[in-house]
Design a protein around this motif. Structure first.
Motif, PDB file in Angstrom:
ATOM      1  N   ALA A 261       0.831  -1.204   0.000  1.00 39.40           N
ATOM      2  CA  ALA A 261       0.000   0.000   0.000  1.00 39.40           C
ATOM      3  C   ALA A 261       0.865   1.253   0.000  1.00 39.40           C
ATOM      4  N   ILE A 262       1.912   1.253   0.818  1.00 41.73           N
ATOM      5  CA  ILE A 262       2.818   2.399   0.846  1.00 41.73           C
ATOM      6  C   ILE A 262       3.527   2.558  -0.501  1.00 41.73           C
ATOM      7  N   GLY A 263       4.015   1.431  -1.046  1.00 42.89           N
ATOM      8  CA  GLY A 263       4.753   1.500  -2.312  1.00 42.89           C
ATOM      9  C   GLY A 263       3.901   1.949  -3.473  1.00 42.89           C
ATOM     10  N   PHE A 264       2.698   1.379  -3.620  1.00 45.52           N
ATOM     11  CA  PHE A 264       1.833   1.735  -4.749  1.00 45.52           C
ATOM     12  C   PHE A 264       1.354   3.180  -4.642  1.00 45.52           C
ATOM     13  N   SER A 265       0.982   3.608  -3.428  1.00 47.93           N
ATOM     14  CA  SER A 265       0.561   5.006  -3.279  1.00 47.93           C
ATOM     15  C   SER A 265       1.737   5.943  -3.552  1.00 47.93           C
ATOM     16  N   LEU A 267       4.129   5.361  -5.739  1.00 47.65           N
ATOM     17  CA  LEU A 267       4.246   5.412  -7.200  1.00 47.65           C
ATOM     18  C   LEU A 267       3.237   6.378  -7.807  1.00 47.65           C
ATOM     19  N   VAL A 268       2.012   6.338  -7.301  1.00 46.66           N
ATOM     20  CA  VAL A 268       0.975   7.238  -7.817  1.00 46.66           C
ATOM     21  C   VAL A 268       1.330   8.694  -7.550  1.00 46.66           C
ATOM     22  N   ILE A 269       1.780   8.975  -6.331  1.00 45.65           N
ATOM     23  CA  ILE A 269       2.134  10.353  -5.980  1.00 45.65           C
ATOM     24  C   ILE A 269       3.326  10.838  -6.812  1.00 45.65           C
ATOM     25  N   ASP A 270       4.328   9.969  -7.010  1.00 44.82           N
ATOM     26  CA  ASP A 270       5.474  10.360  -7.828  1.00 44.82           C
ATOM     27  C   ASP A 270       5.051  10.620  -9.270  1.00 44.82           C
ATOM     28  N   GLY A 271       4.116   9.801  -9.792  1.00 51.29           N
ATOM     29  CA  GLY A 271       3.603  10.046 -11.139  1.00 51.29           C
ATOM     30  C   GLY A 271       2.881  11.378 -11.241  1.00 51.29           C
ATOM     31  N   LEU A 272       2.104  11.723 -10.221  1.00 50.04           N
ATOM     32  CA  LEU A 272       1.414  13.021 -10.208  1.00 50.04           C
ATOM     33  C   LEU A 272       2.424  14.163 -10.160  1.00 50.04           C
TER      34      LEU A 272
END
Length: 287
Positions: A261-265, A267-272
């Motif tokens: 959960a920490i890793g995937f979130s 990744l999403v934040i870094d993409g944003l």
């Protein structure tokens, strides 16, 4: 006597438009999406093989299906039990993201302002740079217990810890970017009558923004890496608190759910952040 020969091109000899560009774009999209997907499939295949080999006990290396069931259990109400410790997974993640957002905003704002001042004022850089290096070298746990003594076990020490983790990367990146701002452009602006404040606003800040965004991304990563430490005390609801509590009971599947959960979130934040950077700094690499 002159002979004029009309050369009429053979229609069959004229090159027809080639759909090379669409094929190239399709290949690029497939490569960009396919390779990460392939790496994920290989990861899960290797995980399944390792778990099935029996080298390690299932307590230490559970099957992917076991982790999936833990994810479903933590995300739903089952057998009268709501999620984990009374909170669903999204509630844990929401609390963690709220803490990270508050800490990152505080740390990044202070760090960027410090970076602008340190990059513009030489003596201030000499005074503050050793302290930033000292803070950056400290692991979060080294001073988290001190924050707990000073601020208690509520939200204040968690957000302070995340802010202190995010501040040095933002400050250091901004300082380096300001120092490296093109001298020729600054001198040209001064020659045209710009004041020091105008030079900083119109020349230095735009030149420093690309590296500043890199520092912000690093700051978010540092804050995320400190989440579990920040949620050591009174961290539930929170992903870090969930991971810590599950580890106390050797509940490896739930620990892995929290880590994913920490890793995937992240990744999403870094993409944003990458998307925001492309829109906010379209001149990156062009000056």
């Amino acid at each position: 006597m002159s002979v004029f020969v009309d050369i009429v091109p053979d229609p069959s000899a004229v090159d027809s438009p080639r759909p090379a560009a669409p094929r190239h774009r399709l290949r690029a999209v497939l490569t960009k999406a396919g390779l990460p997907l392939l790496s994920v499939l290989v990861f899960f295949a290797v995980w399944q093989v390792v778990a099935s080999s029996g080298i390690w006990n299932q307590t230490f290396v559970p099957y992917p299906s076991t982790v999936w069931r833990a994810f479903v259990d933590v995300s739903t109400t089952h057998d009268g039990v709501r999620g984990y410790a009374g909170y669903l997974l999204y509630e844990h993640l929401y609390m963690t993201l709220r803490r990270v957002l508050a800490g990152v905003v505080i740390g990044v704002v202070i760090g960027v302002l410090l970076g602008l001042l340190m990059g513009s004022v030489g003596w201030l850089r000499s005074v503050l740079e050793p302290w930033l290096t000292f803070l950056r070298a400290l692991p979060p746990l080294a001073y988290f217990f001190l924050l707990v003594i000073w601020l208690g076990i509520d939200e204040a020490p968690k957000i302070t810890l995340l802010a202190l983790a995010a501040l040095p990367p933002a400050a250091v990146a901004t300082t380096a970017a300001v120092v490296a701002a093109p001298v020729g452009l600054q001198e040209a602006a001064r020659a045209l009558g710009a004041t020091r404040a105008q030079v900083i606003r119109d020349v230095v800040v735009p030149a420093a923004l690309p590296e500043t965004f890199t520092g912000i991304r690093l700051a978010v990563g540092m804050a995320y890496s400190s989440v579990v430490a920040a949620e050591l005390f009174n961290g539930i609801p929170g992903i870090g608190g969930l991971v810590r509590d599950a580890s106390n009971y050797n509940n490896t599947p739930v620990v892995l759910v929290g880590i994913f959960a920490i890793g995937f979130s992240g990744l999403v934040i870094d993409g944003l952040l990458r998307s925001l950077e492309r829109r906010a700094v379209p001149w990156r690499g062009k000056i």
